[in-house]
Structures are given as C-alpha cells and as structure tokens.
Design a protein around this motif. Structure first.
Motif, mmCIF file in Angstrom:
data_model
loop_
_atom_site.group_PDB
_atom_site.id
_atom_site.type_symbol
_atom_site.label_atom_id
_atom_site.label_comp_id
_atom_site.label_asym_id
_atom_site.label_seq_id
_atom_site.Cartn_x
_atom_site.Cartn_y
_atom_site.Cartn_z
ATOM 1 N N ASP A 151 92.329 -92.787 16.881
ATOM 2 C CA ASP A 151 93.052 -93.758 17.459
ATOM 3 C C ASP A 151 93.115 -93.514 18.988
ATOM 4 O O ASP A 151 93.990 -94.496 19.633
ATOM 5 C CB ASP A 151 94.430 -93.458 16.826
ATOM 6 C CG ASP A 151 94.547 -94.121 15.482
ATOM 7 O OD1 ASP A 151 93.915 -94.876 15.069
ATOM 8 O OD2 ASP A 151 95.579 -93.650 14.777
ATOM 9 N N ASN A 152 92.785 -92.649 19.579
ATOM 10 C CA ASN A 152 92.532 -92.328 20.894
ATOM 11 C C ASN A 152 91.390 -92.722 21.683
ATOM 12 O O ASN A 152 91.210 -92.563 22.778
ATOM 13 C CB ASN A 152 93.090 -91.043 21.375
ATOM 14 C CG ASN A 152 94.421 -90.469 21.042
ATOM 15 O OD1 ASN A 152 95.248 -91.219 21.029
ATOM 16 N ND2 ASN A 152 94.636 -89.219 20.619
ATOM 17 N N HIS A 177 91.651 -104.503 26.168
ATOM 18 C CA HIS A 177 92.295 -103.454 25.765
ATOM 19 C C HIS A 177 93.184 -102.758 27.336
ATOM 20 O O HIS A 177 92.434 -102.892 28.241
ATOM 21 C CB HIS A 177 91.351 -102.382 25.207
ATOM 22 C CG HIS A 177 92.056 -101.469 24.356
ATOM 23 N ND1 HIS A 177 92.558 -100.423 25.047
ATOM 24 C CD2 HIS A 177 92.427 -101.268 23.121
ATOM 25 C CE1 HIS A 177 93.319 -99.567 24.069
ATOM 26 N NE2 HIS A 177 93.152 -100.080 23.068
ATOM 27 N N THR A 189 85.241 -102.587 16.880
ATOM 28 C CA THR A 189 86.225 -103.870 16.941
ATOM 29 C C THR A 189 85.747 -104.653 17.808
ATOM 30 O O THR A 189 85.713 -106.074 17.795
ATOM 31 C CB THR A 189 87.716 -103.154 17.125
ATOM 32 O OG1 THR A 189 87.968 -102.146 15.845
ATOM 33 C CG2 THR A 189 88.744 -104.036 17.040
ATOM 34 N N ALA A 196 90.788 -87.649 18.014
ATOM 35 C CA ALA A 196 91.562 -88.446 17.225
ATOM 36 C C ALA A 196 90.748 -89.921 17.503
ATOM 37 O O ALA A 196 90.880 -90.339 18.634
ATOM 38 C CB ALA A 196 92.896 -88.615 17.362
ATOM 39 N N ASN A 215 87.649 -98.727 20.487
ATOM 40 C CA ASN A 215 86.922 -98.945 19.202
ATOM 41 C C ASN A 215 85.685 -99.752 19.417
ATOM 42 O O ASN A 215 85.992 -100.860 19.487
ATOM 43 C CB ASN A 215 87.652 -99.467 17.992
ATOM 44 C CG ASN A 215 86.915 -99.028 16.686
ATOM 45 O OD1 ASN A 215 85.734 -99.590 16.601
ATOM 46 N ND2 ASN A 215 87.487 -98.835 15.654
#
Length: 122
Positions: A52-53, A90, A59, A50, A56
């Motif tokens: 979202d996991n 992050h 980014t 996924a 990134n």
C-alpha cells in the motif's frame, strides 16, 4: 529526511487504437507503442515493504490499456497527453514522461513518436 526517488519505466506497451484523421485511420485500429517514465518518492515503500506504500505500476498500466483501447484520437498529442495525465494523477508522482510511437506512420520510417513530460515538484 532521506528521499528514495524511484523511477518506474513501462516499456514498449503494444496496444491498438483508432489514431489519425485519414479515412483509413478512422476505419481501422492501428498499433501504437507506449513508453512511460514515472518518478515518485518511494521512501515509505522502501522502509515498510508494504504494498500500500508503493505506486502500483500494474494499476497504472491497466488504466493506460483501457484509455488507449476504448477511445479514438485524431492526434498523437491528445493520446500522449491523456496517457500522461493518467501517469501523473497519483499524488506521490513528482514527474512523468510519456512517449507514444505510431509505427509505419511515414513511408521509409520505422515510426513517428511524440513525447510529453510534466513535473509536479515545488
């Protein structure tokens, strides 16, 4: 629990910024080359596939570009430290290192570089 330590490497990101304190450096943008290494636990991404996991890297790279191109820096230490703070921001990041090269900063030299690392591991 199996850990999946992932290493993201952003290599040779070529940007232009105001870096330095001599008259010519204050007036003209110069080339800089950014290299970043970011380590994080990618177990969730590897297990789920996924987006979202995963951390990134696009980014992170866009944030580096904005920071470098939209600011002025007197010292490589400040530029490198600010980029490192972005890379380590992050919560999944365990360790990061940034190296910034300033090509042609010294006569007879390809470049001068500075690197700074940080660790968030317990």
């Amino acid at each position: 629990m199996i850990l999946h330590d992932a290493t993201i490497r952003i290599k040779n990101l070529r940007l232009r910024t105001y870096i330095g304190f001599n008259d010519d450096e204050i007036k003209n943008k110069q080339d800089v080359v950014v290299n970043a290494v970011i380590k994080y636990d990618a177990k969730r991404a590897a297990d789920t596939d996924a987006v979202d996991n995963a951390l990134n890297y696009k980014t992170v790279t866009k944030a580096i570009i904005r920071l470098v191109e939209n600011n002025r820096f007197l010292l490589l230490e400040k530029l490198t430290g600010d980029i490192l703070a972005l890379c380590a921001d992050h919560p999944w990041v365990k360790w990061a290192e940034v190296e910034v090269d300033k090509p042609h900063a010294l006569r007879f030299s390809d470049s001068v570089s500075l690197s700074i690392a940080c660790s968030k591991e317990d």
